[in-house]
Design an enzyme around this catalytic site. Structure first.
Site, PDB file in Angstrom:
ATOM      1  N   GLU A  70      -5.311   5.158  -2.648  1.00 57.10           N
ATOM      2  CA  GLU A  70      -4.280   4.670  -1.721  1.00 57.10           C
ATOM      3  C   GLU A  70      -3.918   5.728  -0.682  1.00 57.10           C
ATOM      4  O   GLU A  70      -3.613   5.404   0.471  1.00 57.10           O
ATOM      5  CB  GLU A  70      -3.037   4.219  -2.492  1.00 57.10           C
ATOM      6  CG  GLU A  70      -3.276   3.065  -3.451  1.00 57.10           C
ATOM      7  CD  GLU A  70      -3.939   1.867  -2.802  1.00 57.10           C
ATOM      8  OE1 GLU A  70      -3.758   1.649  -1.589  1.00 57.10           O
ATOM      9  OE2 GLU A  70      -4.647   1.132  -3.510  1.00 57.10           O
ATOM     10  N   HIS A  79      -6.229   5.528   2.287  1.00 57.03           N
ATOM     11  CA  HIS A  79      -5.776   4.533   3.267  1.00 57.03           C
ATOM     12  C   HIS A  79      -4.659   5.112   4.133  1.00 57.03           C
ATOM     13  O   HIS A  79      -4.661   4.984   5.360  1.00 57.03           O
ATOM     14  CB  HIS A  79      -5.224   3.302   2.549  1.00 57.03           C
ATOM     15  CG  HIS A  79      -6.252   2.392   1.980  1.00 57.03           C
ATOM     16  ND1 HIS A  79      -7.330   1.932   2.704  1.00 57.03           N
ATOM     17  CD2 HIS A  79      -6.361   1.824   0.749  1.00 57.03           C
ATOM     18  CE1 HIS A  79      -8.057   1.133   1.952  1.00 57.03           C
ATOM     19  NE2 HIS A  79      -7.494   1.047   0.751  1.00 57.03           N
ATOM     20  N   GLU A 118     -12.031   0.328   3.707  1.00 62.60           N
ATOM     21  CA  GLU A 118     -12.053   0.999   2.411  1.00 62.60           C
ATOM     22  C   GLU A 118     -12.794   2.328   2.422  1.00 62.60           C
ATOM     23  O   GLU A 118     -12.807   3.035   1.424  1.00 62.60           O
ATOM     24  CB  GLU A 118     -12.674   0.082   1.361  1.00 62.60           C
ATOM     25  CG  GLU A 118     -11.861  -1.149   1.047  1.00 62.60           C
ATOM     26  CD  GLU A 118     -10.526  -0.833   0.405  1.00 62.60           C
ATOM     27  OE1 GLU A 118     -10.392   0.241  -0.199  1.00 62.60           O
ATOM     28  OE2 GLU A 118      -9.617  -1.671   0.517  1.00 62.60           O
ATOM     29  N   HIS A 161      -6.006 -11.258  -4.505  1.00 63.62           N
ATOM     30  CA  HIS A 161      -6.705 -10.660  -3.368  1.00 63.62           C
ATOM     31  C   HIS A 161      -7.170 -11.717  -2.360  1.00 63.62           C
ATOM     32  O   HIS A 161      -7.020 -11.530  -1.151  1.00 63.62           O
ATOM     33  CB  HIS A 161      -7.923  -9.874  -3.846  1.00 63.62           C
ATOM     34  CG  HIS A 161      -7.623  -8.516  -4.374  1.00 63.62           C
ATOM     35  ND1 HIS A 161      -6.962  -8.313  -5.567  1.00 63.62           N
ATOM     36  CD2 HIS A 161      -7.883  -7.282  -3.871  1.00 63.62           C
ATOM     37  CE1 HIS A 161      -6.847  -7.016  -5.780  1.00 63.62           C
ATOM     38  NE2 HIS A 161      -7.398  -6.371  -4.765  1.00 63.62           N
ATOM     39  N   ILE A 162      -7.737 -12.826  -2.860  1.00 53.86           N
ATOM     40  CA  ILE A 162      -8.326 -13.799  -1.933  1.00 53.86           C
ATOM     41  C   ILE A 162      -7.435 -15.004  -1.683  1.00 53.86           C
ATOM     42  O   ILE A 162      -7.671 -15.747  -0.724  1.00 53.86           O
ATOM     43  CB  ILE A 162      -9.726 -14.259  -2.397  1.00 53.86           C
ATOM     44  CG1 ILE A 162      -9.653 -15.115  -3.665  1.00 53.86           C
ATOM     45  CG2 ILE A 162     -10.640 -13.062  -2.606  1.00 53.86           C
ATOM     46  CD1 ILE A 162     -10.976 -15.783  -4.019  1.00 53.86           C
ATOM     47  N   PHE A 163      -6.417 -15.211  -2.507  1.00 52.69           N
ATOM     48  CA  PHE A 163      -5.548 -16.373  -2.310  1.00 52.69           C
ATOM     49  C   PHE A 163      -4.121 -16.005  -1.892  1.00 52.69           C
ATOM     50  O   PHE A 163      -3.363 -16.865  -1.454  1.00 52.69           O
ATOM     51  CB  PHE A 163      -5.508 -17.233  -3.572  1.00 52.69           C
ATOM     52  CG  PHE A 163      -6.832 -17.847  -3.914  1.00 52.69           C
ATOM     53  CD1 PHE A 163      -7.481 -18.680  -3.016  1.00 52.69           C
ATOM     54  CD2 PHE A 163      -7.446 -17.570  -5.122  1.00 52.69           C
ATOM     55  CE1 PHE A 163      -8.720 -19.237  -3.310  1.00 52.69           C
ATOM     56  CE2 PHE A 163      -8.683 -18.126  -5.435  1.00 52.69           C
ATOM     57  CZ  PHE A 163      -9.323 -18.959  -4.527  1.00 52.69           C
ATOM     58  N   GLY A 191      -3.701 -12.535  -0.508  1.00 51.98           N
ATOM     59  CA  GLY A 191      -3.890 -11.298   0.224  1.00 51.98           C
ATOM     60  C   GLY A 191      -4.809 -11.501   1.403  1.00 51.98           C
ATOM     61  O   GLY A 191      -5.046 -12.618   1.835  1.00 51.98           O
ATOM     62  N   GLY A 192      -5.400 -10.429   1.905  1.00 55.10           N
ATOM     63  CA  GLY A 192      -6.233 -10.511   3.101  1.00 55.10           C
ATOM     64  C   GLY A 192      -7.713 -10.516   2.838  1.00 55.10           C
ATOM     65  O   GLY A 192      -8.509 -10.301   3.749  1.00 55.10           O
TER      66      GLY A 192
END
Length: 764
Positions: A547, A550, A576, A678-680, A682-683
């Protein structure tokens, strides 16, 4: 993650979250192989000044509850850091409505006066986008870390109004035509890389936001956007509520035999928080939950196989029944994403998603298959080794290992093979020492100092730390918040980094200096227990480094065009790179030895233990790789080939994908997808592959440091400065492949990744 987020008005304005949150990939239950003042001297430049904001808004807000409410609303005040300690749910409705009214007036004025120039188009546009991003960002950040029913209700009511404004902004014909005029002007060739990227992405984003659609189709598109935001919000809330709902109280110590002292302490602490005030680590009672630290301790260490099975089944069926069932939510999300893609002229949602990424669907699938092929045989060997070991230990289940056995026996095998006990290592990884070592590393690599700045900015919880990053002259260049601990009753799970402020000259007073970037970093590790500091697993250490990678890309940017500064404007499948790059340093001897010191004695981690950690780095690498490839492949399958309402259910797709990516098929009742935030929520929709895409880049980037010599401090600094001045500095202002080549001197190769994972020899 993998590669960049376009600096899109869509991503900054539309989503239910304020901007993309960069999240750690789903960590497999594996054993590890282990955002007051900017300047310290006058003139003092604020991070962000909403000049006469409250007065301006109170004049323009429609029917505010009272003038006092608007004037005193912390969302509308003149602040230098968001007033996280003062924002309450009651502020959201009046504050956001006043803000949206003001910004709507600003947009109307811009559309009347816009000209195809930077000062008459981009700068006023950035002021609108940024102000909304900052305020909405603060509200949604609080929802993620300090959730309440009142805050949920307020956001749910305001979100459609906010999305309506975002769509109006992205579908503005005067703004769109002005950007096209810039691109078609004779001055186009004289623009910087960054300005060209802003123009190009703004034109593309307008098209992807439905600006070219006929009126009826655009109305349908806008309805879809509204509904998708609602569904995404509901999905995430269902996961959080389902996780909070499960509690298992244990009073018989024999039922939790094998759990280490840290896990017993946490279980007792949870029990106390639930009203069992006399609970102790030694005598209980103990409470197990589905929150990460609690769940993982059971899966890795509980000798009680029935307990492991019960907890596992509860975890993989979260949010899949009753009022919290995410199955119909997923079905509707996938149906609407496909409809949106087809409205915009794409065959499926994956193609639409790839329109703003480095990869194409074919190239992403090609990479995933190459890595799957390289991982499969190694994973088969992993399983055989695990069966043989468990058989040697007299395990009745050895020949038919189930999902709830894998983590337990993997941990035992690792302990046996490398003589490393992860729980026994916790005392060497106390959070204060880990952060000190991390900060020493980035000082050496990037010539920066990270210093505590607690008290300078309001925080949302007393555990939150605030830091300032200074350059070699001692001048502040950025700030960040760090919220490290799990709080399952109010904080969502996982780990992520998010933007608070972006670096930009638009918000400086003199247009020559810049507003400094601010980030927040959020983790969910085990909190301190009693008088002990937070003692971390090696996996948690890697997550903190991830993290912070990032955060560094956001905070060390030298880009002054705010729409492409830091993490803004980077294609999603490149973001990433710095995060995964930073994980490699956890295995660097000098770095590890600087953080691995016993919290009581100060003793350094013994050399032989370090060598065993290094050897264990590729432990079960094939299995771990396959798990990530399963998530990425399933994501692409659902968004490219799956037909909502067709003969296959989403769970049929999951089972089918698992045939090539899992050695033990999912349980028939497995509902992992109902928790795939993550996919539902998030981005990462049609973007989970980006973890692997960027892993290729990050491993190759780290190999530059290996080539220069990991024991040569001067060579490391020289390479580190080059990494800082390219990967970390250029933000979204330049194509990520060009940035990589500028750093590495060539295009990326997958070989360093396969080598790091010990998989080169198994490539088919």
């Amino acid at each position: 993650m993998a590669m960049v987020i376009m600096a899109s008005l869509t991503s900054l304005v539309h989503s239910s979250t304020p901007k993309p949150l960069l999240r750690s990939r789903l960590r497999p239950p594996r054993p590890s192989a282990f955002h007051f003042r900017l300047r310290s001297s006058p003139p003092r430049t604020p991070l962000l000044r909403h000049s006469s904001v409250a007065a301006s808004f109170s004049d323009q807000a429609q029917s505010p509850p009272s003038s006092n409410t608007i004037e005193d609303n912390p969302l509308l005040q003149d602040f230098e850091f968001p007033p996280f300690d003062a924002i309450e749910a009651s502020h959201v409705r009046p504050g956001m409505r006043a803000l949206l009214k003001k910004l709507d007036d600003d947009l109307a004025e811009l559309e009347k006066t816009v000209q195809p120039s930077w000062s008459k188009l981009v700068e006023p546009l950035e002021r609108i986008v940024d102000r909304l991003s900052v305020v909405w960002g603060a509200v949604n950040h609080l929802k993620a870390v300090k959730d309440t029913p009142e805050l949920r209700s307020a956001i749910e009511e305001i979100q459609p109004e906010k999305i309506t404004f975002g769509l109006k902004l992205d579908q503005s014909k005067p703004i769109y035509n002005a950007f096209k005029a810039i691109k078609e002007s004779p001055d186009w060739a004289t623009l910087s890389y960054a300005r060209k990227r802003i123009v190009d992405s703004s034109i593309k984003d307008a098209v992807l936001s439905g600006i070219s659609l006929e009126d009826g189709e655009r109305e349908d598109f806008n309805k879809i956007q509204q509904e998708l935001a609602k569904l995404s919000k509901r999905f995430g809330e269902n996961v959080l509520d389902a996780t909070k709902k499960y509690e298992k109280l244990i009073t018989d110590q024999s039922e939790i035999e094998g759990l280490p002292a840290t896990a017993l302490g946490l279980a007792a602490q949870i029990a106390i928080s639930k009203g069992h005030e006399n609970a102790t680590a030694e005598n209980g009672p103990w409470m197990i939950t589905l929150d990460g630290p609690s769940f993982m301790s059971v899966m890795q260490h509980a000798k009680n196989r029935a307990l492991r099975e019960e907890i596992y089944r509860a975890y993989v069926t979260r949010a899949s029944s009753g009022d919290l069932d995410n199955t119909p939510v997923i079905d509707q999300i996938l149906k609407l994403r496909l409809a949106k893609a087809k409205l915009l002229g794409y065959n499926n949602y994956a193609e639409l998603s790839m329109a703003t990424k480095m990869a194409t669907v074919d190239k992403a699938e090609e990479l995933l298959e190459k890595l799957r092929s390289a991982s499969w045989n190694a994973a088969v060997q992993d399983m055989e080794e695990l069966k043989q070991f468990s058989r040697s230990q007299g395990a009745p289940e050895a020949d038919e290992l189930a999902h709830w056995d894998i983590s337990f026996w993997s941990e035992r095998l690792r302990e046996s093979k490398y003589e490393i006990n992860e729980e026994e290592l916790r005392p060497y990884f106390s959070l204060p020492k880990v952060m000190d070592g991390l900060f020493s590393l980035v000082k050496m690599l990037f010539d920066i100092d990270v210093v505590p700045a607690d008290g300078l900015a309001p925080v949302w919880n007393s555990d939150v730390k605030f830091y300032c990053i200074k350059d070699s002259t001692g001048a502040p260049i950025s700030y960040f918040y760090f919220d490290p601990y799990s709080r399952p009753f109010e904080k969502r799970g996982g780990a992520w980094m998010g933007e608070v402020f972006a670096r930009t000259r638009v918000f400086s007073h003199d247009k020559t200096s810049v507003r400094l970037p601010v980030a927040h970093m959020v983790c969910n590790q085990m909190p301190p227990v009693g008088d002990k500091p937070s003692l971390m697993t090696f996996r948690e250490v890697e997550t903190v480094f991830h993290e912070f990678g990032h955060a560094l890309q956001h905070m060390l940017t030298k880009q002054e065009e705010g729409l492409v500064a830091g993490i803004r404007g980077i294609e999603w499948d490149a973001v990433e790179l710095p995060s995964q790059f930073m994980e490699n340093w956890c295995y660097h001897r000098d770095t590890l030895m600087s953080i691995a010191k016993h919290y009581e004695t100060g003793e350094c981690l013994p050399e032989e233990i370090y060598q065993k950690l290094l050897a264990a780095r590729t432990f079960r690498a094939g299995t771990i790789s396959l798990r990530q490839l399963k998530f990425a492949t399933l994501d692409l399958e659902l968004h490219s080939k799956y037909v909502p309402g067709g003969p296959e259910s989403i769970y049929d797709v999951d089972q089918r994908v698992s045939e090539k990516t899992q050695l033990i098929h999912p349980l028939p009742e497995d509902r992992f997808l109902c928790g795939f935030s993550h996919i539902f929520a998030g981005g990462y929709a049609a973007g989970y592959y980006s973890y692997k895409w960027a892993e290729v880049l990050s491993a190759d980037a780290f190999s530059a440091f290996e080539d220069s010599g990991l024991n040569d401090d001067k060579a490391l600094r020289d390479t580190g400065y080059r990494f800082r001045d390219t990967i970390l500095a250029l933000g979204g202002g330049k194509d990520p492949l060009e940035v990589f080549i500028e750093f590495r001197g060539r295009e990326p190769s997958p070989e360093p990744l396969l080598r790091h994972n010990g998989l080169l020899q198994t490539t088919v």
